[in-house]
Design a protein around this motif. Sequence first.
Motif, PDB file in Angstrom:
ATOM      1  N   THR A 412      43.351  26.305  35.709  1.00  0.00           N
ATOM      2  CA  THR A 412      43.992  24.983  35.807  1.00  0.00           C
ATOM      3  C   THR A 412      45.509  25.098  35.697  1.00  0.00           C
ATOM      4  N   GLU A 413      45.996  26.179  35.084  1.00  0.00           N
ATOM      5  CA  GLU A 413      47.440  26.416  35.019  1.00  0.00           C
ATOM      6  C   GLU A 413      47.886  26.959  36.371  1.00  0.00           C
ATOM      7  N   LYS A 414      48.926  26.362  36.907  1.00  0.00           N
ATOM      8  CA  LYS A 414      49.360  26.773  38.238  1.00  0.00           C
ATOM      9  C   LYS A 414      49.711  28.261  38.299  1.00  0.00           C
ATOM     10  N   LYS A 415      50.315  28.721  37.213  1.00  0.00           N
ATOM     11  CA  LYS A 415      50.732  30.117  37.161  1.00  0.00           C
ATOM     12  C   LYS A 415      49.560  31.085  37.356  1.00  0.00           C
ATOM     13  N   TRP A 416      48.388  30.670  36.932  1.00  0.00           N
ATOM     14  CA  TRP A 416      47.212  31.548  37.022  1.00  0.00           C
ATOM     15  C   TRP A 416      46.288  31.143  38.173  1.00  0.00           C
ATOM     16  N   ARG A 417      46.901  30.533  39.203  1.00  0.00           N
ATOM     17  CA  ARG A 417      46.148  30.102  40.392  1.00  0.00           C
ATOM     18  C   ARG A 417      47.043  30.455  41.559  1.00  0.00           C
ATOM     19  N   GLN A 418      47.082  31.718  41.930  1.00  0.00           N
ATOM     20  CA  GLN A 418      48.098  32.210  42.854  1.00  0.00           C
ATOM     21  C   GLN A 418      47.505  33.170  43.886  1.00  0.00           C
ATOM     22  N   PRO A 419      48.210  33.329  45.006  1.00  0.00           N
ATOM     23  CA  PRO A 419      47.730  34.279  46.023  1.00  0.00           C
ATOM     24  C   PRO A 419      47.741  35.719  45.505  1.00  0.00           C
ATOM     25  N   LEU A 420      46.957  36.535  46.173  1.00  0.00           N
ATOM     26  CA  LEU A 420      46.795  37.933  45.763  1.00  0.00           C
ATOM     27  C   LEU A 420      48.141  38.646  45.632  1.00  0.00           C
ATOM     28  N   SER A 421      49.055  38.404  46.586  1.00  0.00           N
ATOM     29  CA  SER A 421      50.335  39.128  46.544  1.00  0.00           C
ATOM     30  C   SER A 421      51.100  38.771  45.270  1.00  0.00           C
ATOM     31  N   ASN A 425      52.186  41.266  42.168  1.00  0.00           N
ATOM     32  CA  ASN A 425      53.540  41.253  41.649  1.00  0.00           C
ATOM     33  C   ASN A 425      53.557  41.061  40.127  1.00  0.00           C
ATOM     34  N   TYR A 426      52.691  40.145  39.641  1.00  0.00           N
ATOM     35  CA  TYR A 426      52.589  39.938  38.186  1.00  0.00           C
ATOM     36  C   TYR A 426      52.353  41.276  37.492  1.00  0.00           C
ATOM     37  N   PHE A 427      51.313  41.970  37.974  1.00  0.00           N
ATOM     38  CA  PHE A 427      50.935  43.215  37.299  1.00  0.00           C
ATOM     39  C   PHE A 427      52.051  44.248  37.407  1.00  0.00           C
ATOM     40  N   GLN A 428      52.701  44.256  38.611  1.00  0.00           N
ATOM     41  CA  GLN A 428      53.786  45.211  38.790  1.00  0.00           C
ATOM     42  C   GLN A 428      54.900  44.954  37.774  1.00  0.00           C
ATOM     43  N   ILE A 431      53.988  45.955  34.239  1.00  0.00           N
ATOM     44  CA  ILE A 431      53.927  47.395  34.009  1.00  0.00           C
ATOM     45  C   ILE A 431      55.305  48.041  34.150  1.00  0.00           C
ATOM     46  N   GLU A 432      56.071  47.611  35.157  1.00  0.00           N
ATOM     47  CA  GLU A 432      57.351  48.286  35.395  1.00  0.00           C
ATOM     48  C   GLU A 432      58.468  47.774  34.514  1.00  0.00           C
ATOM     49  N   LYS A 433      58.434  46.487  34.203  1.00  0.00           N
ATOM     50  CA  LYS A 433      59.511  45.946  33.372  1.00  0.00           C
ATOM     51  C   LYS A 433      58.909  45.245  32.152  1.00  0.00           C
ATOM     52  N   PRO A 434      58.257  45.991  31.299  1.00  0.00           N
ATOM     53  CA  PRO A 434      57.578  45.339  30.177  1.00  0.00           C
ATOM     54  C   PRO A 434      58.574  44.781  29.168  1.00  0.00           C
ATOM     55  N   THR A 435      58.262  43.629  28.634  1.00  0.00           N
ATOM     56  CA  THR A 435      59.010  43.124  27.472  1.00  0.00           C
ATOM     57  C   THR A 435      57.968  42.750  26.438  1.00  0.00           C
ATOM     58  N   ASN A 436      58.401  42.708  25.203  1.00  0.00           N
ATOM     59  CA  ASN A 436      57.460  42.389  24.137  1.00  0.00           C
ATOM     60  C   ASN A 436      56.789  41.039  24.347  1.00  0.00           C
ATOM     61  N   GLU A 437      57.605  40.034  24.672  1.00  0.00           N
ATOM     62  CA  GLU A 437      57.073  38.665  24.798  1.00  0.00           C
ATOM     63  C   GLU A 437      56.063  38.607  25.933  1.00  0.00           C
ATOM     64  N   ALA A 438      56.456  39.199  27.075  1.00  0.00           N
ATOM     65  CA  ALA A 438      55.576  39.114  28.236  1.00  0.00           C
ATOM     66  C   ALA A 438      54.226  39.754  27.928  1.00  0.00           C
ATOM     67  N   LEU A 439      54.257  40.908  27.259  1.00  0.00           N
ATOM     68  CA  LEU A 439      52.998  41.613  27.030  1.00  0.00           C
ATOM     69  C   LEU A 439      52.169  40.979  25.934  1.00  0.00           C
ATOM     70  N   SER A 442      50.087  38.663  27.757  1.00  0.00           N
ATOM     71  CA  SER A 442      49.404  39.057  28.983  1.00  0.00           C
ATOM     72  C   SER A 442      48.480  40.245  28.817  1.00  0.00           C
ATOM     73  N   SER A 443      48.405  40.818  27.600  1.00  0.00           N
ATOM     74  CA  SER A 443      47.548  42.001  27.483  1.00  0.00           C
ATOM     75  C   SER A 443      46.108  41.661  27.861  1.00  0.00           C
ATOM     76  N   ILE A 444      45.742  40.400  27.671  1.00  0.00           N
ATOM     77  CA  ILE A 444      44.375  39.971  28.008  1.00  0.00           C
ATOM     78  C   ILE A 444      44.094  40.129  29.508  1.00  0.00           C
ATOM     79  N   PHE A 445      45.168  40.111  30.333  1.00  0.00           N
ATOM     80  CA  PHE A 445      44.976  40.255  31.781  1.00  0.00           C
ATOM     81  C   PHE A 445      44.586  41.673  32.171  1.00  0.00           C
ATOM     82  N   PHE A 446      44.737  42.584  31.241  1.00  0.00           N
ATOM     83  CA  PHE A 446      44.358  43.956  31.558  1.00  0.00           C
ATOM     84  C   PHE A 446      42.868  44.205  31.320  1.00  0.00           C
TER      85      PHE A 446
END
Lengths: 617, 243
Positions: A412-421, A425-428, A431-439, A442-446
């Motif tokens: 229901t959150e727009k952010k989590w209702r997105q095209p594959l590309s 990009n989210y995952f990229q 992984i490539e530019k991790p910050t404490n807050e972001a992870l 988002s660790s649950i997405f792994f």
Amino acid sequence: MEVELVDISEHLRRFEPFDELPEEVVNGIAARVDVRYFKAGSTILSSGETIHEIYFIRSGAVEVYRRNGALYNRLEEGAIFGQLSLLMQNRVRFPAKALEDTLLYIIPEDVFNELCEKYDSFADFVEIGGKTRLRQAVSRAQQMNDVMRTRIQKLLTRDLVSIDAKASVYDAGCKMTEEGVSCLLITGANNDSSSAIAGIVTDRDLRTRFIAEGLPLDTPVSAIMSGDLITVEAQEYVFEAMLCMLRYNIHHLPVMRNKRCIGMISISDLLRYESQNSLLVVARILRAQDMEELIRMKGEMDASFIRMVNEGANSHMVGSAMSVFGRSIKQRLMELAQEQLGPPPVPCCLMAMGSMARDELLPGGDQDNALILDDSYDEKLHDSYFKQLASFVCDGLAACGYSYCSGGIMATEKKWRQPLSVWRNYFQQWIEKPTNEALLHSSIFFDLDGVWGEIQWVEKLKEQIARKAKNSPKFLSYLARNSLNRTPPLGFFKDFVLEEDGKYKNSMDLKRRGSAPLVALIRVYTLAIGSTAQNSFERLEHIRESGLLPAGHTHTLHDALEFISMVRLRNHAHLLQEGQEVNNKVNPENLSQFDRRNLKEAFQVLNNAQKFIKFRY
Amino acid sequence: MLYFPPEKKKPRATPCWPDVFVRRAAEARSPLLQYYYGGGVVDGDTPLSKVLFLALDIETTGLHPGRDAIVSIGAVPFTLERIFSSRSRYWVVNPGRPLTPDSVVIHGITHSRILNSPDLMEVIPDLLAVMAGAVIVVHCRQVERLFLDAALRKSIGEGIDFPVIDTMEIEASYFRRGVRYWLSQFFGLNRYSIRLADSRTRYHLPQYRPHHALTDALATAELFQAQAACRFDPDMPVKEIWL
């Protein structure tokens, strides 16, 4: 548990059947062995007594009697006895007496069972003649229990029937008739010229893909077979085979051991083992006509959960079953939504995150989910449809007892209702530019799994993650640091640290401070070795195989997770039975001394593992 | 042939341990020791069959508690019914001084292993937690008691005291007090050794590799189970043999 007791392992290794086992396995046995001394003439086992172990004679001599008092056997150093009792519902059949001063090494039942399952040489040594069948008969008599406890290999009653991929359909049909089977394994040459499974052909395939299509008799059998097989491992439980068939809606499963196919089981083999259970629950979920019917299933799912816990299923089985229920509910909700809203304008995939993706869902779990849309998605044209779809599914899940995710991880959150590309990009980014807050969020997405629709997209995402993460030390170290946010509730003197006030005064949260940090830790190692496994126990197995951690480390983590999970499960089952709302709070006062001690030990394992990961990343 | 039964053991003045623990708990300044003594100890009248024992063995850099330090500790919990070797513990600790080549030969722990090991102070909380509530069983009580006492005095400024059952003492009371022993000593024959390995042989216990703290602790637990099976009534109060 100390591996330093070399005297025990060295002695075991000198005798059959331990001499055939790998060294580290014998060391593992030695670490689980207890000891007892018997004076000459004293009774070791009396008839009818219940035992949960076998005995290895370290020194001395033992006489084993029949119940009528006749001497049955005289055993000396290096011999084992008691195994027959384990195969006979733990009742002592043959009483035993120390003939000389005797020192026994006591091997626990679970170690014995594991050895029997894993090592044929060991099983052959301890089960002579008809005793295997005896055991099967005993487990058959135990109804539901056997599904939980019987390994798939025990179901394999006949030799594998197979045919080469180059053979004709006619030959295949003849062979099936001769052998009286409804399913044939097709083998093909592998790269290294060993034979490998190429696919299977069933009666149904002959009907639909051959006769109905009107193909000539000399059509190669490979043209009508089903390839890309889903298989099960011989040492998995019958229950898991069942879940696998349910999940993929298939009726035959090749059974593998050491990457070789050793047999085939069909749904009819399994149904003989089933009476009233989860299979039916899933079937009813998938048949539910409307929301009301689906909501009513909650009671049956809970009942099924309570029954499994009470019947001694392990946490992996319970978690898998609950996750299959959850998936089925989501799948049915997607279908019901489409009856109202029409089919999706562009392809999409409903994805489960967190515990359901890991096959570790429990009643009362969160509904963490997300939607992946096709890249042709156009927000202006399509978003209102997917927004309605997401609301329908999320509200439906909430009505079925899966509470809304407090962290807002829902489609229901727009952010989590997105095209594959965008997802790629989210995952990229993570992984490539991790910050404490972001992870942190988002660790649950792994932990992710495809539930409905284009589930191959999710597999691609998993592969992307596995490939990238292991080469990103910075990401791993952020993730590792995150996994240390919650520590086990142990004080300086190894006492439990309890909540001091509030509704749950004097209790501790087994999820937040037990299983969740353990799962987080396992996730870090899994990503570090580039594995795509999701379930924590499977992940541990992959970690063990990779050799990333010191020997024995994964085994202790496995035991700690299993123990904490079991206490959680029993607490859940208890609360459900009492008609209370489920939670993860446990007051140690309400636990047995045994549980308290083991829980402390499990927390200690977590504590040590956290220290270790801190030092490592 | 004449048979001389082992001489009856003279009652000796052992402290009333539960009282000692209550007093020590009140006096102790270190929270570690408060915790340890606070755990109490079984009543002296408890039958052996109901007591939780802990076999303890310590390997050291030498023989002088004042000068030498602890190198490794092995602990094995057990009852008269079962030795829980699966729950045994083993610690190698850094004695904070170089090892003499002699002691390396004895306990086989090398210098590099020591360097990677924690200080004794770090394992003491664990050790006391394992010891709490159990009656300690050792072979030759002086080593364990004196070294632990000295180590604690050094690290936290307070010593420790606890009841022990000494398997060597038990052997001695049967073999060194008997008339037969003196006779054989007199004639210079058949010297009874009460060392761990020799004592074990008398109960037909197997030979273990000596001077590994964990193996020795296990060996001691087995020896005590054997002694209890051959010499004591399971209902005998523990105060009869603790020191």
